[in-house]
Design a protein around this motif. Structure first.
Motif, short mmCIF file in Angstrom:
data_model
loop_
_atom_site.label_atom_id
_atom_site.label_comp_id
_atom_site.label_asym_id
_atom_site.label_seq_id
_atom_site.Cartn_x
_atom_site.Cartn_y
_atom_site.Cartn_z
N MET A 147 -13.86 10.25 0.75
CA MET A 147 -12.83 8.99 0.88
C MET A 147 -11.51 9.64 0.56
SD MET A 147 -12.57 6.01 2.20
CE MET A 147 -11.19 4.73 1.75
N LEU A 148 -10.63 9.36 1.40
CA LEU A 148 -9.37 9.98 1.41
C LEU A 148 -8.28 9.56 0.36
CD1 LEU A 148 -6.76 11.86 2.57
CD2 LEU A 148 -6.22 9.56 4.23
N GLU A 149 -7.77 10.02 -0.74
CA GLU A 149 -6.87 9.45 -1.40
C GLU A 149 -5.46 9.98 -1.30
OE1 GLU A 149 -7.78 10.73 -5.62
OE2 GLU A 149 -10.03 10.31 -5.43
N LEU A 150 -4.70 8.94 -1.25
CA LEU A 150 -3.01 8.79 -0.83
C LEU A 150 -2.46 7.80 -1.33
CD1 LEU A 150 -1.12 10.64 0.97
CD2 LEU A 150 -1.63 8.68 2.86
N ASP A 151 -1.77 8.18 -2.78
CA ASP A 151 -1.21 7.09 -3.58
C ASP A 151 0.41 7.48 -3.42
OD1 ASP A 151 -0.32 5.31 -4.96
OD2 ASP A 151 -1.15 5.81 -6.93
N MET A 152 0.99 6.93 -2.62
CA MET A 152 2.40 7.04 -2.41
C MET A 152 3.17 5.92 -2.69
SD MET A 152 3.02 9.08 1.05
CE MET A 152 2.38 10.81 1.29
N ALA A 159 -2.58 11.33 7.03
CA ALA A 159 -1.91 11.30 5.65
C ALA A 159 -0.93 12.36 5.56
CB ALA A 159 -3.12 11.75 4.84
N GLU A 160 -1.16 13.74 6.31
CA GLU A 160 -0.19 14.85 6.37
C GLU A 160 1.10 14.24 6.88
OE1 GLU A 160 1.60 18.40 5.43
OE2 GLU A 160 -0.39 17.46 4.77
N GLU A 161 0.87 13.37 7.98
CA GLU A 161 2.17 13.10 8.71
C GLU A 161 3.02 12.12 7.67
OE1 GLU A 161 3.60 10.07 12.39
OE2 GLU A 161 1.58 10.52 12.18
N ALA A 162 2.32 11.33 6.83
CA ALA A 162 2.88 10.53 5.84
C ALA A 162 3.76 11.33 4.76
CB ALA A 162 2.03 9.52 5.36
N ARG A 163 2.93 12.43 4.35
CA ARG A 163 3.58 13.23 3.24
C ARG A 163 4.79 14.11 3.87
NH1 ARG A 163 -1.77 15.03 3.25
NH2 ARG A 163 -3.09 14.02 1.34
N HIS A 164 4.89 14.43 5.04
CA HIS A 164 6.17 14.97 5.80
C HIS A 164 7.14 14.04 5.91
CE1 HIS A 164 8.32 17.73 8.41
NE2 HIS A 164 8.52 16.91 9.17
N GLU A 165 6.86 12.80 6.31
CA GLU A 165 7.63 11.73 6.63
C GLU A 165 8.62 11.43 5.28
OE1 GLU A 165 10.13 8.64 8.61
OE2 GLU A 165 9.27 10.67 8.83
N LEU A 166 7.74 11.32 4.17
CA LEU A 166 8.15 11.06 2.74
C LEU A 166 9.20 12.23 2.34
CD1 LEU A 166 8.31 9.58 0.18
CD2 LEU A 166 6.30 10.92 -0.50
N LEU A 220 -2.62 2.76 7.12
CA LEU A 220 -3.49 3.24 8.02
C LEU A 220 -4.41 4.33 7.64
CD1 LEU A 220 -1.36 2.38 11.28
CD2 LEU A 220 -3.51 1.09 10.45
N ALA A 221 -3.69 5.20 7.07
CA ALA A 221 -4.32 6.57 6.73
C ALA A 221 -5.44 6.40 5.73
CB ALA A 221 -3.04 7.63 6.25
N VAL A 222 -5.25 5.66 4.84
CA VAL A 222 -6.10 5.41 3.66
C VAL A 222 -7.18 4.51 4.41
CG1 VAL A 222 -6.84 4.19 1.65
CG2 VAL A 222 -4.58 5.27 1.96
N ASP A 270 -7.93 8.98 7.42
CA ASP A 270 -7.53 9.98 8.34
C ASP A 270 -6.42 11.12 8.06
OD1 ASP A 270 -6.20 11.37 10.61
OD2 ASP A 270 -5.44 9.43 11.64
N GLU A 271 -6.88 12.29 7.65
CA GLU A 271 -6.18 13.22 7.05
C GLU A 271 -4.73 13.68 8.03
OE1 GLU A 271 -4.52 15.67 4.54
OE2 GLU A 271 -6.17 14.51 3.98
#
Length: 369
Positions: free
Chosen positions: A1-6, A95-102, A85-87, A91-92
């Protein structure tokens, strides 16, 4: 399961953005745009061309400022949705797009936060920048041309309009001087921290024996001031010289003597313009810059806050603010703030935001002391 806590990062972003909105005062900005829109819609607006240009320029600047704020707020909202949506979809790629946008949003918000520190009398105005080669022969004139490209690339990266107003080419490499305008909100406040002497140290491509060469260039930044015409300059105080505009190597590019050089005899200030189509246009552009410099000189004398005008920078060892090392360690370092970058190529390609932000913060701390 993807972990993405921003959540903490996005909350910090929103907090800083809220502070920026409070300083900018979006409600007041929208009212100012509405007022300028009414003026711009007046049927007799262009009966007074000079006033019409002021109104349309002010409207464009205010609209650009509001657009930056509204688009940034939307991007922060969209980032939150993207993270959810990524979580939800595990969807990795998202998630990578979200990290880049952040990361991009943090850079943009940081730049806007720095802009809120620009509260000087002329900070919100467009800027006229002049670069002059100093000591160092062909290396210095080549360095001056490198700086010209650097600032034009910086403006291009930000989508700012630029206009080269005058260029004096050297007999060998590079330029003796160049003057250009950057038409953008807060261009003067932003770039004013770039004023001073810049030093380049490298193995000279123009000399033999792989000898290290140190060369200098001076950068002057002044605001574009609509009220500059209020400065009364007696005709007897000005010497006007006309000459033929020239390109690299001294070759003429015009068939008439359309370039203009104004010398203000009491102060020794010299302004040249050659990139307009006619002598009349070049003289008007040169007069505007001369009047602005004289107005700034008057204010400095009255306030007694500064000892020198930007135009008195010597372009030598005495007034350095940044050094560029293109040998050995490969480094660009600001001598006032300590900010440094280990990749000079990116800096010369216009990546100046880190230096500018550090300079603005340094100046603000210095003014508050």
């Amino acid at each position: 399961m993807l972990e993405l806590d921003m959540s903490a990062d996005i909350q910090a972003l929103r907090s800083t953005f809220s502070d920026i909105k409070a300083v900018v005062d979006v409600d007041a900005l929208e009212k100012e745009i509405a007022r300028l829109n009414d003026e711009a819609a007046a049927p007799d607006l262009w009966d007074d061309v000079e006033n019409a240009q002021k109104v349309t320029s002010a409207l464009s600047h205010r609209q650009h400022e509001l657009k930056r704020i509204t688009e940034l707020e939307k991007r922060i909202d969209d980032l939150e949705v993207l993270v959810e949506l990524a979580v939800e979809m595990d969807d990795e790629e998202s998630a990578e797009e979200a990290r880049h946008e952040l990361a991009e949003l943090e850079d943009v918000v940081n730049q806007l936060e720095v802009q809120t520190l620009l509260d000087g009398e002329y900070d919100e105005r467009s800027a006229v920048v002049t670069i002059r080669s100093g000591a160092g022969g062909d290396d210095a004139t080549d360095f001056a041309e490198m700086l010209l490209r650097m600032y034009l690339r910086w403006a291009e990266r930000h989508g700012y309009k630029t206009k080269v107003m005058d260029t004096s080419y050297a007999e060998g490499a590079g330029i003796k001087s160049a003057t250009f305008e950057i038409d953008a909100p807060y261009a003067y406040g932003t770039l004013s921290v770039e004023a001073g002497t810049h030093r380049l140290a490298r193995i000279s491509p123009f000399g033999g024996a792989d000898k290290r060469q140190t060369s200098f260039a001076a950068v002057e930044v002044i605001p574009v001031m609509e009220e500059a015409q209020e400065v009364d300059i007696p005709e007897n105080d000005i010497r006007v010289d006309v000459f033929r505009s020239s390109g690299p190597g001294g070759q003429s590019v015009n068939t008439t003597d359309s370039a203009v050089r104004l010398t203000h005899l009491p102060t020794g200030i010299v302004v040249s313009m050659q990139n307009e189509k006619s002598q009349i246009q070049n003289r008007a552009a040169a007069m505007r810059v001369l009047q602005t410099r004289l107005m700034l000189l008057q204010k400095e004398e009255e306030a007694a806050k500064k000892k020198e005008l930007a135009g008195t920078i010597t372009a030598s060892w005495g007034d350095q603010m940044r050094s560029y090392f293109l040998y050995g360690q490969q480094l660009v370092k600001d001598l006032r703030t300590g900010h440094e970058v280990g990749n000079p190529a990116t800096v010369f390609d216009g990546d100046l935001d880190g230096f500018i932000a550090a300079g603005i913060r340094w100046r603000k701390r210095k003014d508050d002391d």
